[in-house]
Enzyme design. Structure first.
Site, PDB file in Angstrom:
ATOM      1  N   ARG A  45       0.936  -1.149  -0.078  1.00  0.00           N
ATOM      2  CA  ARG A  45       0.063  -0.019   0.158  1.00  0.00           C
ATOM      3  C   ARG A  45       0.933   1.305  -0.089  1.00  0.00           C
ATOM      4  O   ARG A  45       1.499   1.595   0.797  1.00  0.00           O
ATOM      5  CB  ARG A  45      -0.737   0.187   1.197  1.00  0.00           C
ATOM      6  CG  ARG A  45      -2.069   0.829   1.160  1.00  0.00           C
ATOM      7  CD  ARG A  45      -2.678   0.952   2.588  1.00  0.00           C
ATOM      8  NE  ARG A  45      -1.792   1.783   3.512  1.00  0.00           N
ATOM      9  CZ  ARG A  45      -1.722   1.768   4.775  1.00  0.00           C
ATOM     10  NH1 ARG A  45      -2.971   0.988   5.378  1.00  0.00           N
ATOM     11  NH2 ARG A  45      -1.324   2.362   5.535  1.00  0.00           N
ATOM     12  N   HIS A  55      -4.057   4.666   4.784  1.00  0.00           N
ATOM     13  CA  HIS A  55      -5.193   3.730   4.642  1.00  0.00           C
ATOM     14  C   HIS A  55      -6.248   4.390   3.548  1.00  0.00           C
ATOM     15  O   HIS A  55      -6.793   3.778   3.012  1.00  0.00           O
ATOM     16  CB  HIS A  55      -5.697   3.464   6.162  1.00  0.00           C
ATOM     17  CG  HIS A  55      -6.877   2.774   5.836  1.00  0.00           C
ATOM     18  ND1 HIS A  55      -7.113   1.469   5.791  1.00  0.00           N
ATOM     19  CD2 HIS A  55      -8.133   3.212   6.382  1.00  0.00           C
ATOM     20  CE1 HIS A  55      -8.574   1.202   5.569  1.00  0.00           C
ATOM     21  NE2 HIS A  55      -9.125   2.207   6.118  1.00  0.00           N
ATOM     22  N   TYR A  88       2.001   5.856  11.914  1.00  0.00           N
ATOM     23  CA  TYR A  88       2.625   4.623  12.364  1.00  0.00           C
ATOM     24  C   TYR A  88       3.634   3.878  11.622  1.00  0.00           C
ATOM     25  O   TYR A  88       4.136   2.805  11.767  1.00  0.00           O
ATOM     26  CB  TYR A  88       1.433   3.561  12.670  1.00  0.00           C
ATOM     27  CG  TYR A  88       0.664   3.619  11.333  1.00  0.00           C
ATOM     28  CD1 TYR A  88       0.832   2.926  10.141  1.00  0.00           C
ATOM     29  CD2 TYR A  88      -0.479   4.754  11.075  1.00  0.00           C
ATOM     30  CE1 TYR A  88      -0.120   2.881   9.170  1.00  0.00           C
ATOM     31  CE2 TYR A  88      -1.232   4.721   9.859  1.00  0.00           C
ATOM     32  CZ  TYR A  88      -1.183   3.846   9.047  1.00  0.00           C
ATOM     33  OH  TYR A  88      -1.751   3.785   7.840  1.00  0.00           O
TER      34      TYR A  88
HETATM   35  C1  TPP Z   1     -16.591  -5.152  10.127  1.00  0.00           C
HETATM   36  C2  TPP Z   1     -15.753  -3.967   9.964  1.00  0.00           C
HETATM   37  N1  TPP Z   1     -14.983  -3.608  10.896  1.00  0.00           N
HETATM   38  C3  TPP Z   1     -14.114  -2.393  10.682  1.00  0.00           C
HETATM   39  C4  TPP Z   1     -14.225  -1.606   9.614  1.00  0.00           C
HETATM   40  C5  TPP Z   1     -13.478  -0.396   9.252  1.00  0.00           C
HETATM   41  N2  TPP Z   1     -12.424  -0.688   8.343  1.00  0.00           N
HETATM   42  C6  TPP Z   1     -12.457  -0.386   7.275  1.00  0.00           C
HETATM   43  S1  TPP Z   1     -11.116  -0.639   6.201  1.00  0.00           S
HETATM   44  C7  TPP Z   1     -10.223  -1.429   7.518  1.00  0.00           C
HETATM   45  C8  TPP Z   1      -9.111  -2.028   7.485  1.00  0.00           C
HETATM   46  C9  TPP Z   1      -8.915  -3.382   6.454  1.00  0.00           C
HETATM   47  O1  TPP Z   1      -7.842  -3.711   6.546  1.00  0.00           O
HETATM   48  P1  TPP Z   1      -7.450  -4.849   5.285  1.00  0.00           P
HETATM   49  O2  TPP Z   1      -8.593  -6.000   5.366  1.00  0.00           O
HETATM   50  O3  TPP Z   1      -5.969  -5.354   5.691  1.00  0.00           O
HETATM   51  O4  TPP Z   1      -7.557  -4.197   4.064  1.00  0.00           O
HETATM   52  P2  TPP Z   1      -6.659  -2.989   3.605  1.00  0.00           P
HETATM   53  O5  TPP Z   1      -7.362  -1.661   4.127  1.00  0.00           O
HETATM   54  O6  TPP Z   1      -5.229  -2.983   4.203  1.00  0.00           O
HETATM   55  O7  TPP Z   1      -6.792  -2.862   1.911  1.00  0.00           O
HETATM   56  C10 TPP Z   1     -11.196  -1.256   8.613  1.00  0.00           C
HETATM   57  C11 TPP Z   1     -10.627  -1.672   9.817  1.00  0.00           C
HETATM   58  C12 TPP Z   1     -15.258  -2.256   8.785  1.00  0.00           C
HETATM   59  N3  TPP Z   1     -15.426  -1.431   7.482  1.00  0.00           N
HETATM   60  N4  TPP Z   1     -16.043  -3.048   8.732  1.00  0.00           N
END
Ligand code: TPP
Length: 326
Positions: A245, A249, A257
């Protein structure tokens, strides 16, 4: 695309992957600017660094194979041919989007192109995707369903339920993890007990494959092999692509971080210039050809912005429309 070159990407596919990834990068750069200018909401989760992987995986499938995507980036939609102005109207909450602007940045849906959307909470895609795969087989089609997700999302309970069901039912499903090392600000080593997400496949009776997600060829080959397996009735595959990435985020993330050294190391691994160099080295496009492609994409992005600006914001009075089938 009915016939695929299984031994590797042919030139046409390579160019298509490059075009999709480059379009996504330029489109998202413009959306970032629009967000900074207050013209669109700032909720976009940029796909920078992951577009090549996403485009290569989708190039190995048929253009109508059902897809549930993650929240990161626009390449999934561009790869399936959804026009940029339609995507932008969704992102900008304007009439003209696939959801008439109600889906916002994460819920572009176009069933005719196999784009089935994203669950409202992360993890829902797994069980929906397993259900779609089951339904397609039940109906007698040879469609292969793909579910994209991140490393963080692989820790949701639905992953394990869906993987087990897919494994025992031998569903035509590809679980495609884009492991970018972070779930928001949490490093994968702090959230996940196994070294490779793909290691979990053994627990669900399916192959687990790790690929370098910066290598379009490797991603294409792994996805094509998984699709062949699924279409032959041999069941699901879990693919884990190690990606980077490149940015935060989401747009507002200041990445406190991550150290500066880590940030610059990650940015130096950008696969898009690597793919561009590959395309040039193979003689598929020269510098002038790439310049024309950049100009073409720039014009398409300009047109999409103009269309978006001409459309009305979604009217609050329509908020309850479209919730149920007529
Ligand atoms: C059930 C749920 N928990 C928390 C969130 C908030 N949230 C959105 S993206 C994210 C991180 C996801 O990380 P990852 O699956 O590694 O995907 P990346 O963002 O790195 O592409 C979170 C915690 C959400 N949308 N749904």
């Amino acid at each position: 695309m009915d016939e695929l070159v299984r031994t590797g990407m042919d030139d046409g596919v390579r160019l298509r992957v490059f075009r999709t990834a480059l379009t996504a990068r330029r489109f998202e750069e413009r959306i970032t600017q629009l967000a900074h200018d207050g013209e669109v909401p700032s909720g976009l989760h940029l796909g920078a660094g992951q577009e090549v992987c996403q485009a290569a995986a989708l190039a190995a499938l048929r253009d109508d194979d059902p897809m549930l995507y993650g929240h990161r980036g626009t390449a999934y939609w561009i790869a399936r041919g959804i026009p940029l102005d339609v995507i932008l109207c969704d992102i900008a909450c304007r009439e003209g989007g696939t959801n008439r602007g109600k889906g916002g940045v994460m819920h572009v849906v176009d069933p005719g192109r196999g784009v089935l959307g994203e669950s409202g909470t992360l993890g829902g895609n797994f069980v929906i995707g397993a259900g779609v795969a089951f339904a397609e087989r039940y109906r007698g089609t040879d469609a292969v369903t793909i579910v994209f997700f991140g490393d963080g999302t692989s820790n949701r309970g639905q992953f394990h339920e869906a993987a087990n069901f897919a494994g025992v039912q031998k569903l035509p499903l590809i679980l495609f993890c884009e492991n970018n090392g972070y779930g928001l600000s949490v490093p994968v080593t702090a959230s996940t007990a196994v070294v490779n997400i793909a290691d979990r496949a053994a627990g669900y009776g399916m192959p687990g494959v790790v690929v370098d997600g910066n290598d379009a060829e490797a991603v294409f080959a792994a996805t094509a092999a998984a699709a062949d397996r699924a279409r032959a009735g041999e069941g699901p595959t879990l693919i884990e692509a190690k990606v980077n990435r490149i940015g935060g985020h989401w747009l507002a993330d200041q990445e406190r971080y991550r150290s500066d050294a880590e940030k610059s190391a990650v940015r130096s691994l950008d696969p898009l210039p690597l793919l561009r160099a590959d395309v040039e080295a193979r003689g598929l496009l020269d510098a002038a050809g790439i310049g024309s492609l950049e100009a073409e994409i720039g014009a398409a992005v300009d047109d999409a912005v103009a269309v978006m600006r001409s459309r009305d914001l979604v009217a609050p009075s329509t908020v309850l429309e479209g919730l149920f089938a007529p």
